[in-house]
Design a protein around this motif. Sequence first.
Motif, mmCIF file in Angstrom:
data_model
loop_
_atom_site.group_PDB
_atom_site.id
_atom_site.type_symbol
_atom_site.label_atom_id
_atom_site.label_comp_id
_atom_site.label_asym_id
_atom_site.label_seq_id
_atom_site.Cartn_x
_atom_site.Cartn_y
_atom_site.Cartn_z
ATOM 1 N N ILE A 245 0.886 -1.177 0.030
ATOM 2 C CA ILE A 245 0.080 0.084 -0.222
ATOM 3 C C ILE A 245 0.962 1.154 0.086
ATOM 4 N N GLY A 246 0.578 2.214 -0.976
ATOM 5 C CA GLY A 246 1.396 3.063 -0.967
ATOM 6 C C GLY A 246 2.111 3.519 -2.317
ATOM 7 N N ALA A 247 2.164 4.589 -3.144
ATOM 8 C CA ALA A 247 2.999 4.606 -4.086
ATOM 9 C C ALA A 247 3.643 6.155 -4.107
ATOM 10 N N PRO A 248 4.873 6.192 -4.286
ATOM 11 C CA PRO A 248 5.932 5.059 -4.244
ATOM 12 C C PRO A 248 5.938 4.169 -2.935
ATOM 13 N N SER A 249 6.593 2.755 -3.019
ATOM 14 C CA SER A 249 6.370 2.011 -1.938
ATOM 15 C C SER A 249 7.177 2.668 -0.870
ATOM 16 N N MET A 250 6.857 1.918 0.549
ATOM 17 C CA MET A 250 7.390 2.326 1.644
ATOM 18 C C MET A 250 8.881 1.889 1.562
ATOM 19 N N ASN A 251 9.786 2.536 2.228
ATOM 20 C CA ASN A 251 11.227 2.253 2.232
ATOM 21 C C ASN A 251 11.338 1.267 3.431
ATOM 22 N N PHE A 252 12.511 0.163 3.193
ATOM 23 C CA PHE A 252 12.832 -0.806 4.283
ATOM 24 C C PHE A 252 14.039 -0.801 4.499
ATOM 25 N N ILE A 253 14.512 -0.618 5.728
ATOM 26 C CA ILE A 253 15.964 -0.880 5.948
ATOM 27 C C ILE A 253 16.252 -1.709 7.169
ATOM 28 N N GLU A 254 17.013 -2.865 6.887
ATOM 29 C CA GLU A 254 17.026 -3.704 7.988
ATOM 30 C C GLU A 254 18.126 -3.304 8.838
ATOM 31 N N GLY A 255 18.138 -3.558 10.232
ATOM 32 C CA GLY A 255 19.071 -3.238 11.260
ATOM 33 C C GLY A 255 18.660 -3.622 12.674
ATOM 34 N N GLU A 256 18.935 -3.017 13.590
ATOM 35 C CA GLU A 256 18.675 -3.422 15.079
ATOM 36 C C GLU A 256 18.525 -2.158 15.932
ATOM 37 N N VAL A 257 17.753 -2.327 17.191
ATOM 38 C CA VAL A 257 17.847 -1.178 17.906
ATOM 39 C C VAL A 257 18.876 -1.200 19.201
ATOM 40 N N VAL A 258 19.490 -0.084 19.373
ATOM 41 C CA VAL A 258 20.459 -0.423 20.456
ATOM 42 C C VAL A 258 20.252 0.798 21.404
ATOM 43 N N ALA A 259 20.689 0.913 22.529
ATOM 44 C CA ALA A 259 20.528 1.885 23.445
ATOM 45 C C ALA A 259 22.078 2.860 23.227
ATOM 46 N N ARG A 260 21.668 4.015 23.423
ATOM 47 C CA ARG A 260 22.998 4.948 23.221
ATOM 48 C C ARG A 260 22.294 6.194 23.350
ATOM 49 N N ASP A 261 23.313 6.937 24.263
ATOM 50 C CA ASP A 261 23.343 8.430 24.446
ATOM 51 C C ASP A 261 21.617 8.668 25.156
ATOM 52 N N GLY A 262 21.406 7.919 26.173
ATOM 53 C CA GLY A 262 20.026 7.975 26.990
ATOM 54 C C GLY A 262 18.853 8.058 25.995
ATOM 55 N N GLY A 263 18.924 7.211 24.911
ATOM 56 C CA GLY A 263 17.805 6.953 24.103
ATOM 57 C C GLY A 263 17.908 5.706 23.271
#
Length: 364
Positions: A234-252
Amino acid sequence: MAGVEIDNVSKAYGSYRIIEGLDLSVADEEFVVLVGPSGCGKTTTLRMIAGLETVTSGTIRIGQRDVTDLRPGLRNCAMVFQNYALYPHMSVAENIGYGMKVRGESRAHVEKAVKEVARVLDLEPYLDRRPKQLSGGQRQRVAIGRAIVRSPDVFLFDEPLSNLDAKLRIEMRTEIKALHRRLAKTIVYVTHDQVEAMTMADRVVVMNKGRIEQAADPISLYERPCNLFVAGFIGAPSMNFIEGEVVARDGGLVFTEASGTALMLPKCREAVYGGHLGKPVVLGVRPDHIARQGAAAGATASMIVKDVEPLGPHTLVIGSVGRFPFTAQMPVGVAAEPDQRFDVPLDLDKAHLFDKATGRVIAA
């Protein structure tokens, strides 16, 4: 009352199962659009409602009637096909009234009904013409008129606009929506075009591999997709997807990608995202989710530009972030050049985070 109830319906050809345990409820007078890629089962579902395909298992009801085993003519559905299915040797008037004539209705009744439908669909000047003398849009209106004249409980549309050019598709979308308001009838509409689905439906049903991924009103579907498939479709252009991970850094919490991209995630979502620390995730950002007044600290993605497409009201900057394709919808005249680095300020308050393993959205 003439809603449609599909209860645990399956369809198989031998050992090959097209539809598996499908459940769908369409309310009386609702306009529901089935959308999805080719082979997802949307047309098969429509044809089972019409009785043109048999049901392997499960139940279909129209209104209060179980129509699972009824032949098509007894279901009081009217179907509008992609290829119009008009009789080339008949006039417009004869095409519209043919079904009534076959049922043995009086000539006076047929003529009155045909004239009324022609008036509603602006076909009065063309009643004596043959289909080959009509434009594509006019032929489609004749096909719709043939359906209307039957006064069915449910209208079924199978990709009716796919043979029209872009301008006619827009015009016919408007006409069909206006017709729905005027007739106040239940409509089940199939298309592969998600723009059609979003602009026409009360509710959009996204299908994939014979199952329903998500069913919701168009805005909810766009803003709150339940998984990666819906978000990407759903959506044109399509949603962008970036693979990665969530890390804790700098108080957030920060989303990080292997090539070095690091994006500070919104504080308001830390309670939910914190449960996925160190796990593979996918960040989803729509091309138009750009911070117009400059990015917050840490919310800028650096992309390598491949192409720039000026589209009038905005410009698409196409390239990649790390190893992932990325498209940004930017203001007209943006200073971006192919093969150059371009910094995109992102509005991560509108972004989505998905669990890579399951594809499900991590909801805040």
